[in-house]
Motif scaffolding. Structure first.
Motif, mmCIF file in Angstrom:
data_model
loop_
_atom_site.group_PDB
_atom_site.id
_atom_site.type_symbol
_atom_site.label_atom_id
_atom_site.label_comp_id
_atom_site.label_asym_id
_atom_site.label_seq_id
_atom_site.Cartn_x
_atom_site.Cartn_y
_atom_site.Cartn_z
ATOM 1 N N VAL A 216 0.859 -1.184 0.000
ATOM 2 C CA VAL A 216 0.000 0.000 0.000
ATOM 3 C C VAL A 216 0.895 1.235 0.000
ATOM 4 O O VAL A 216 1.764 1.370 0.860
ATOM 5 C CB VAL A 216 -0.933 0.017 1.224
ATOM 6 N N ASN A 217 0.668 2.113 -0.957
ATOM 7 C CA ASN A 217 1.453 3.331 -1.163
ATOM 8 C C ASN A 217 2.836 2.966 -1.708
ATOM 9 O O ASN A 217 3.422 1.940 -1.366
ATOM 10 C CB ASN A 217 1.584 4.150 0.134
ATOM 11 N N ASP A 218 3.361 3.817 -2.558
ATOM 12 C CA ASP A 218 4.686 3.597 -3.143
ATOM 13 C C ASP A 218 5.651 4.721 -2.803
ATOM 14 O O ASP A 218 6.700 4.858 -3.427
ATOM 15 C CB ASP A 218 4.581 3.438 -4.658
ATOM 16 N N GLY A 219 5.280 5.544 -1.793
ATOM 17 C CA GLY A 219 6.142 6.652 -1.393
ATOM 18 C C GLY A 219 5.749 7.975 -1.997
ATOM 19 O O GLY A 219 6.324 9.012 -1.637
ATOM 20 N N THR A 220 4.756 7.996 -2.904
ATOM 21 C CA THR A 220 4.365 9.251 -3.538
ATOM 22 C C THR A 220 3.327 10.024 -2.728
ATOM 23 O O THR A 220 3.066 11.198 -3.012
ATOM 24 C CB THR A 220 3.802 9.000 -4.948
ATOM 25 N N VAL A 221 2.706 9.367 -1.731
ATOM 26 C CA VAL A 221 1.780 10.044 -0.832
ATOM 27 C C VAL A 221 2.448 10.152 0.537
ATOM 28 O O VAL A 221 2.736 9.128 1.164
ATOM 29 C CB VAL A 221 0.446 9.286 -0.702
ATOM 30 N N PRO A 222 2.748 11.365 1.010
ATOM 31 C CA PRO A 222 3.456 11.489 2.288
ATOM 32 C C PRO A 222 2.552 11.092 3.451
ATOM 33 O O PRO A 222 1.370 11.442 3.476
ATOM 34 C CB PRO A 222 3.802 12.983 2.347
ATOM 35 N N GLU A 223 3.124 10.360 4.406
ATOM 36 C CA GLU A 223 2.364 9.917 5.566
ATOM 37 C C GLU A 223 3.049 10.345 6.856
ATOM 38 O O GLU A 223 4.198 10.795 6.853
ATOM 39 C CB GLU A 223 2.205 8.401 5.553
ATOM 40 N N VAL A 224 2.323 10.136 7.957
ATOM 41 C CA VAL A 224 2.866 10.452 9.269
ATOM 42 C C VAL A 224 4.099 9.617 9.540
ATOM 43 O O VAL A 224 5.136 10.109 9.991
ATOM 44 C CB VAL A 224 1.804 10.224 10.355
ATOM 45 N N GLU A 225 4.007 8.320 9.256
ATOM 46 C CA GLU A 225 5.142 7.413 9.434
ATOM 47 C C GLU A 225 5.666 7.032 8.049
ATOM 48 O O GLU A 225 5.638 7.853 7.145
ATOM 49 C CB GLU A 225 4.704 6.184 10.238
ATOM 50 N N ALA A 226 6.124 5.809 7.892
ATOM 51 C CA ALA A 226 6.655 5.365 6.607
ATOM 52 C C ALA A 226 5.581 5.445 5.529
ATOM 53 O O ALA A 226 4.397 5.202 5.781
ATOM 54 C CB ALA A 226 7.179 3.946 6.727
ATOM 55 N N SER A 227 5.987 5.794 4.311
ATOM 56 C CA SER A 227 5.045 5.978 3.213
ATOM 57 C C SER A 227 4.988 4.777 2.280
ATOM 58 O O SER A 227 4.493 4.888 1.156
ATOM 59 C CB SER A 227 5.405 7.242 2.415
ATOM 60 N N VAL A 228 5.477 3.647 2.709
ATOM 61 C CA VAL A 228 5.355 2.388 1.967
ATOM 62 C C VAL A 228 5.012 1.307 2.982
ATOM 63 O O VAL A 228 5.688 1.171 4.008
ATOM 64 C CB VAL A 228 6.651 2.025 1.218
ATOM 65 N N HIS A 229 3.948 0.533 2.701
ATOM 66 C CA HIS A 229 3.511 -0.529 3.611
ATOM 67 C C HIS A 229 3.493 -1.848 2.838
ATOM 68 O O HIS A 229 2.869 -1.933 1.771
ATOM 69 C CB HIS A 229 2.109 -0.230 4.164
ATOM 70 N N ARG A 230 4.161 -2.853 3.366
ATOM 71 C CA ARG A 230 4.221 -4.163 2.713
ATOM 72 C C ARG A 230 3.870 -5.262 3.709
ATOM 73 O O ARG A 230 4.236 -5.188 4.879
ATOM 74 C CB ARG A 230 5.616 -4.427 2.134
ATOM 75 N N ARG A 231 3.166 -6.260 3.208
ATOM 76 C CA ARG A 231 2.904 -7.446 4.021
ATOM 77 C C ARG A 231 3.319 -8.663 3.210
ATOM 78 O O ARG A 231 2.818 -8.889 2.102
ATOM 79 C CB ARG A 231 1.440 -7.564 4.426
ATOM 80 N N ASP A 232 4.222 -9.434 3.783
ATOM 81 C CA ASP A 232 4.739 -10.643 3.134
ATOM 82 C C ASP A 232 3.801 -11.802 3.454
ATOM 83 O O ASP A 232 3.684 -12.223 4.605
ATOM 84 C CB ASP A 232 6.155 -10.926 3.630
ATOM 85 N N LEU A 233 3.117 -12.305 2.416
ATOM 86 C CA LEU A 233 2.161 -13.386 2.620
ATOM 87 C C LEU A 233 2.795 -14.760 2.498
ATOM 88 O O LEU A 233 2.190 -15.759 2.888
ATOM 89 C CB LEU A 233 1.016 -13.271 1.603
ATOM 90 N N SER A 234 3.995 -14.815 1.972
ATOM 91 C CA SER A 234 4.633 -16.120 1.767
ATOM 92 C C SER A 234 4.982 -16.794 3.073
ATOM 93 O O SER A 234 5.149 -18.011 3.133
ATOM 94 C CB SER A 234 5.891 -15.966 0.914
ATOM 95 N N VAL A 235 5.085 -16.027 4.160
ATOM 96 C CA VAL A 235 5.448 -16.620 5.454
ATOM 97 C C VAL A 235 4.237 -16.782 6.355
ATOM 98 O O VAL A 235 4.348 -17.268 7.475
ATOM 99 C CB VAL A 235 6.498 -15.751 6.182
ATOM 100 N N GLU A 236 3.037 -16.338 5.875
ATOM 101 C CA GLU A 236 1.850 -16.465 6.710
ATOM 102 C C GLU A 236 1.272 -17.868 6.597
ATOM 103 O O GLU A 236 1.356 -18.517 5.543
ATOM 104 C CB GLU A 236 0.806 -15.425 6.292
ATOM 105 N N PRO A 237 0.661 -18.391 7.665
ATOM 106 C CA PRO A 237 0.091 -19.734 7.625
ATOM 107 C C PRO A 237 -1.101 -19.806 6.665
ATOM 108 O O PRO A 237 -1.758 -18.828 6.414
ATOM 109 C CB PRO A 237 -0.342 -19.965 9.077
#
Length: 644
Positions: free
Chosen positions: A623-644
């Motif tokens: 979610v977001n690629d850094g082009t929308v400034p946010e309060v915290e980090a502007s890129v959010h990733r969730r790795d699904l390969s390690v989720e059950p």
């Protein structure tokens, strides 16, 4: 009542006078020379005359000076803050051989506060001395005191506190006519006070009146014209830069005119830059020998000051014209001009693509006296040290200045923001999109610190007015005075508008925008909506006309399920926004063989869910690629390969 006393200034400093004799000047009324080595009248006239004011060394008015009184009670910041300048008419006389400057400043000021003003503070650099002040054409009583402030390179201001005959009511204006004189030499005092080595400080604080260079940048560097400001110190948080921005904002609609007369004994000045405008210099008289002085004059007619500080430069430089560039260099640096010409030609295609080929004004580059002097930009004039450099390294900086030559606006978020945006496009073109986003992210942390935390209750209190905002909010871009808003945040805004409207529509809006039509600050929105055929009111309301802070996005949930098609998945992604500003961001779902990206508009204080059809098992959600400034980090990733 008109002035009756004669403004005759004596240069009486024995440290220069011994063995030094200045001959009479051609073209100066009342000029004489003294042979006794004690004093000499260098310029004498009625202050009613239209000619230049007298130049002199720093001489404190004698005890009998009309209007001069004992030191007044300390001035509170609440007495300084309400004063706004409506106009400046400056009559300046320079005598560089002695670093001398004398000014007659006729001004109109207004009380923008909500209480009557009973006294008026006026400030100039501590090396200048007030001679006489008249209010509404009557001699005014004033006291003179030193005020510590790093708004001047000396770290101190001379403040005249004027007792007003009648209180100045809120909204009422008043005319003030002041004369002052002194010397402006190179000073590194304020920077050395905070531990800066002298040689480093001199590269930043290069303002001075000297035989080979007259350069006065104005408030924040050297207070050579009258101001009313709150004392500020370097290192005291962001108060110093906030006060500079406040000064610019409060006087941006002021009208300014200026006449400058310089007495020169060396090379004839051939170039003046007054308030960011190149002005021809007229040699009224030339010295017949090297031992005599000549007179040169220049002037700027009444013009709107804009979001800038009054500045004054008079010097001698060799001119080289090349396309959109007009370079003025010292002889020793003339060969270095070619690198700047090459750099300008490198960025021209990108400028033509986005801003168009039309030049509103040529970019002038003016060589500063010493190598490594800090650059200074005023409109389409760039003061920098023209040293030998690789054109590739010059191009990134020049695109900012060349943008100013093609695009103008009375609003800093457009004027400076688009120039900064073009700099990031140059990085993107040469080093890639990720590097451009990284460059913006380097400033995002500072932006998140200054952005306000606004509650929903405060937003409802702001009302429905187009430009209304909570009283304790940050700065809307429309009224931005801090560079972190009108450069950093504005750059992000243009990157977001790229995605919302498209490159072609945004570039067309840049080219079709007309500054003269932008009366209320909404012209750019209207032009962009026409070019993109999209309703962007929600975006401009949240990001330009108001300051809602920054969004705070997160991946609230990811729910993959097998689709009917073999090997395909339907992935439901929940995106939450706990901030008070709506944002549209790219959301991507990736498998080992495919990536699906869609832009989702996430309202403030809300959560939305969207389903993605993906070939292959999902391994990552972003979610977001850094082009929308946010309060915290502007890129959010969730790795699904390690989720059950």
């Amino acid at each position: 009542m008109r002035y009756k006393r004669i403004f005759a200034v004596l240069l009486a400093c024995a440290s220069w006078a011994a063995g030094q004799q200045a001959p009479a000047k051609s073209g100066s009324s009342g000029a004489t020379s003294a042979s006794d080595g004690k004093a000499q009248v260098i310029f004498s006239r009625s202050v009613e005359d239209a000619g230049a004011a007298a130049a002199a060394g720093p001489v404190r008015p004698a005890a009998g000076t009309p209007g001069k009184q004992a030191t007044a009670a300390p001035v509170a910041d609440s007495e300084r803050q309400p004063v706004a300048f409506l106009s400046y008419d400056l009559d300046v006389h320079l005598q560089p051989v002695r670093q001398g400057i004398a000014v007659r400043a006729r001004m109109v000021l207004r009380n923008d506060g909500d209480q009557p003003m009973r006294r008026l503070p006026l400030q100039i650099s501590s090396t200048l001395e007030w001679s006489e002040i008249r209010v509404e054409d009557k001699t005014a009583a004033f006291s003179d005191q030193l005020v510590n402030s790093d708004a001047d390179h000396t770290g101190t201001l001379h403040e005249a506190v004027i007792a007003l005959a009648q209180p100045l009511a809120p909204g009422q204006s008043i005319s003030v006519d002041a004369t002052y004189q002194g010397a402006i030499e190179l000073s590194t005092h304020r920077l050395e006070d905070i531990g800066t080595p002298r040689n480093v400080a001199a590269r930043s604080d290069w303002d001075r009146v000297s035989e080979d260079f007259v350069g006065l940048r104005g408030f924040g560097n050297v207070v050579w014209y009258p101001v009313v400001s709150r004392p500020v110190a370097l290192g005291d948080g962001d108060k110093f830069f906030t006060e500079i921005a406040d000064q610019k904002l409060r006087q941006k609609d002021a009208m300014i005119s200026m006449q400058v007369t310089e007495e020169f004994s060396g090379s004839t000045p051939n170039l003046a830059v007054l308030d960011g405008k190149l002005i021809p210099v007229t040699p009224a008289s030339l010295p017949s020998t090297g031992s005599l002085t000549g007179i040169a004059t220049c002037r700027i007619e009444k013009t709107r000051l804009g979001f800038a500080t009054p500045s004054l430069f008079v010097l001698n430089r060799a001119e080289t014209r090349s396309g959109a560039l007009d370079l003025f260099t010292q002889p020793v640096n003339a060969a270095n001009a070619q690198a700047y010409e090459t750099a300008a030609s490198m960025v021209e295609p990108l400028l033509n693509q986005w801003i168009g080929p039309r030049l509103n004004r040529e970019l002038a580059i003016i060589d500063l006296p010493e190598a490594n002097d800090a650059p200074f930009e005023s409109g389409a004039v760039l003061f920098t040290s023209v040293q030998s450099a690789d054109p590739d390294k010059l191009a990134g900086g020049l695109i900012h200045s060349l943008t100013h030559a093609r695009f103008q606006s009375p609003y800093p978020w457009l004027e400076e923001g688009i120039a900064s945006f073009m700099g990031t496009l140059w990085i993107e073109r040469n080093l890639g999109r990720e590097m451009a986003i990284t460059q913006m992210d380097n400033s995002r942390g500072a932006l998140s610190l200054v952005e306000p935390e606004i509650s929903s209750a405060e937003l409802s209190d702001a009302g429905a007015a187009p430009h209304a905002a909570p009283a304790d909010a940050g700065e809307s871009l429309l009224a931005a005075k801090d560079a972190i808003y009108y450069r950093t945040k504005a750059t992000y805004v243009f990157w977001m508008l790229r995605d919302l409207a498209g490159d072609d529509a945004l570039a067309l809006a840049f080219r079709e925008y007309e500054a003269a039509k932008d009366i209320d600050g909404t012209e750019f929105e209207q032009v962009l909506e026409r070019s993109s055929k999209k309703d962007l009111k929600w975006f401009f309301s949240d990001w330009v006309y108001h300051d809602r802070g920054l969004p705070d996005l997160s991946i609230a949930g990811v729910f993959p399920n097998s689709a009917n098609a073999p090997g395909s998945f339907i992935v439901a992604v929940d995106v939450a926004n706990s901030g008070e500003v709506e944002a549209e961001v790219p959301v991507s779902v990736r498998s080992s063989t495919a990536t699906v990206t869609e832009r989702l508009r996430v309202p403030a204080n809300s959560k939305i869910s969207h389903r993605f059809l993906l070939a292959g098992a999902p391994v990552e959600v972003a979610v977001n690629d850094g082009t929308v400034p946010e309060v915290e980090a502007s890129v959010h990733r969730r790795d699904l390969s390690v989720e059950p």
